[in-house]
Motif scaffolding. Structure first.
Motif, short mmCIF file in Angstrom:
data_model
loop_
_atom_site.label_atom_id
_atom_site.label_comp_id
_atom_site.label_asym_id
_atom_site.label_seq_id
_atom_site.Cartn_x
_atom_site.Cartn_y
_atom_site.Cartn_z
N PRO A 62 0.85 -1.20 0.00
CA PRO A 62 0.00 0.00 0.00
C PRO A 62 0.88 1.25 0.00
CG PRO A 62 -0.60 -1.52 1.76
CD PRO A 62 0.70 -1.99 1.23
N GLY A 96 -2.23 4.34 1.88
CA GLY A 96 -3.05 3.15 1.64
C GLY A 96 -4.10 3.36 0.58
N MET A 141 -2.34 0.69 -4.35
CA MET A 141 -1.33 -0.34 -4.19
C MET A 141 -0.23 -0.07 -5.21
SD MET A 141 -2.58 -2.10 -1.75
CE MET A 141 -1.78 -3.70 -1.66
N GLN A 160 -7.32 -0.68 2.90
CA GLN A 160 -6.41 -0.75 4.05
C GLN A 160 -6.78 -1.92 4.97
OE1 GLN A 160 -8.29 1.97 3.38
NE2 GLN A 160 -6.89 3.63 2.85
#
Ligand SMILES: Cc1cc2nc3c(=O)[nH]c(=O)nc-3n(C[C@H](O)[C@H](O)[C@H](O)COP(=O)(O)OP(=O)(O)OC[C@H]3O[C@@H](n4cnc5c(N)ncnc54)[C@H](O)[C@@H]3O)c2cc1C
Length: 402
Positions: free
Chosen positions: A215, A219, A222, A355
């Motif tokens: 992440p 976050g 990605m 997340q």
């Protein structure tokens, strides 16, 4: 000395280098009509500005031993640092890493090597055998009193010496407290890249380039990171991200005893070990009930706990529940919480934010209950129940009790 050079005569001050730079390593300054790029202390010699410059005004000179001169083809095999505890028992995260690394090594067609550093204890051959049973082809084992100090510097000296001698292509570490100290110490000594807290690892079987996904930007996305010019490629992975493979005691592998350089001396001595205040952990739970904001109220927690008890499960939660003070920080699952790898995870009223799901990728079976059929959590679930999670929990509890 390596360095970035900007040819002031060729530079047209267009600023493309500035836009390409991710580390504020170059600026454009000067009067209108005479603007020129200038390198700053932020430059990390990544080369993005060189590629972006339309007039070839920027170049990088690399010193001997630097990236451009590294023979990538001389590096082979995947290594896993098998961290042990104070009694020289191998931590679960090492087996989890070996499981994924075995798959990567098979794709690449290379060997998988485990690094085992043991202190004063006498664990016999069992740890090395366990590592072979988990997928290692070779275990490089060193038994030396100096490892008992748990001084990351000593471990780093050992790992670096082996890397220089045997040239692995990739080295993986668990993102434990110790792994987070050791891996950067190794990366700095070897002047190579390190990606921390990866949640996905993939490999290009042709080039061996490791695709390290983690992440990024709080976050919100990605990022897949590669290390194209340095070797070894190194990554840390948190406990619980990958599932440990079932051990195969019939696997064959060799155990090679190696030395620790006589010059490696611990800089610290452990006088005593204080008990950890945070003894509770959901990281190793076999069955987990995870509560999200969809449970509606703190008053529903007793129901969640009773259900968990009836299932022989532990209780985890999403971040808003911790922020609201309903549950404890150690129960939070996700990127800023704990990564879990239970056999069964029952997710109640959890939306499935990126997340959060970053922490459940190691779960074998996910059952998600959410009243929104489009909830992202369903993408991570094998069993999907669209409906009220409170009624679901009540009915399941009744059934279990019956
Ligand atoms: C940097 C950063 C790090 C973060 N780290 C983490 C982390 O580690 N872990 C984490 O969990 N979050 C983390 N978050 C927060 C994350 O982005 C989400 O906000 C959070 O996971 C949402 O929690 P939730 O699913 O419980 O709540 P919500 O997003 O509010 O979702 C509630 C869900 O319940 C459903 N629902 C409502 N009522 C019912 C009902 N009666 N029955 C069934 N379903 C119902 C809704 O449809 C919804 O899908 C982080 C955020 C940031 C920015």
């Amino acid at each position: 000395m390596s360095g970035l050079t900007i040819d002031a005569d060729a530079c047209v001050g267009c600023g493309r280098c500035v836009r390409a730079c991710g580390s504020a390593g170059v600026v454009v300054e000067g009067e209108r009509g005479a603007r020129r790029a200038r390198v700053t202390d932020g430059c990390i010699l990544c080369g993005a500005c060189v590629d972006a410059c339309p007039v070839d005004a920027i170049s990088i000179e690399r010193a001997a031993g630097d990236a451009a001169l590294i023979d990538l083809s001389a590096h082979r095999d995947i290594w896993v640092f098998a961290q042990t505890d104070a009694e020289d028992r191998v931590l679960d995260v090492a087996f989890e890493l070996l499981g994924r690394a075995r798959e990567l090594a098979d794709e690449r067609g290379c060997a998988l090597v485990a690094l085992l550093a043991e202190g004063a204890g006498d664990p016999g051959a069992s740890s090395a055998r366990q590592l072979v049973a988990a997928g290692a082809d070779t275990v490089l084992r060193c038994r030396d009193e100096r490892f008992s100090s748990r001084d990351a510097g000593v471990f780093a000296e050992w790992v670096c010496a082996l890397v220089r001698e045997r040239k692995p292509e990739t080295v993986l570490f668990g993102a434990t407290v110790f792994g987070r100290e050791l891996a950067p110490a190794v990366a700095v000594r070897l002047q190579t890249g390190l990606t921390a807290d990866c949640t996905v690892l993939a490999i290009d079987p042709e080039t061996g380039l490791l695709q390290q996904t983690r992440p990024a930007f709080g976050g919100n996305l990605m990022a897949t990171i590669v290390c194209p010019r340095r070797r070894p490629q190194m990554a840390t992975v948190r406990p619980g991200v990958f599932a440990a493979p079932a051990p195969d005691p019939s696997r064959a592998g060799e155990v090679v005893d190696v030395e620790l350089d006589c010059g490696a001396a611990p800089r610290m001595r452990v006088l005593s070990v204080a008990g950890s205040a945070a003894g509770d952990s959901i990281a190793t739970a076999e069955v987990l009930v995870v509560a999200g904001r969809g449970i509606g109220s703190k008053k529903r927690l007793p129901l969640v706990r009773e259900l968990a008890e009836a299932l022989g499960a532990q209780v985890g939660c999403t971040r808003p529940l911790v922020e609201a003070g309903w549950l404890e920080g150690w129960q939070q699952v996700g990127q800023t919480g704990v990564s879990v790898a239970p056999r069964v995870l029952l997710s109640l009223g959890v939306s499935g934010a990126i997340q959060h799901v970053a922490g459940i990728s190691g779960a074998q079976t996910v059952i998600a209950v959410n009243d929104d059929p489009a909830a992202p959590i369903f993408a991570s679930a094998q069993y999907k129940v669209v409906g009220d999670c409170v009624s679901f929990a009540e009915e399941l509890l009744e059934l279990l009790r019956a």
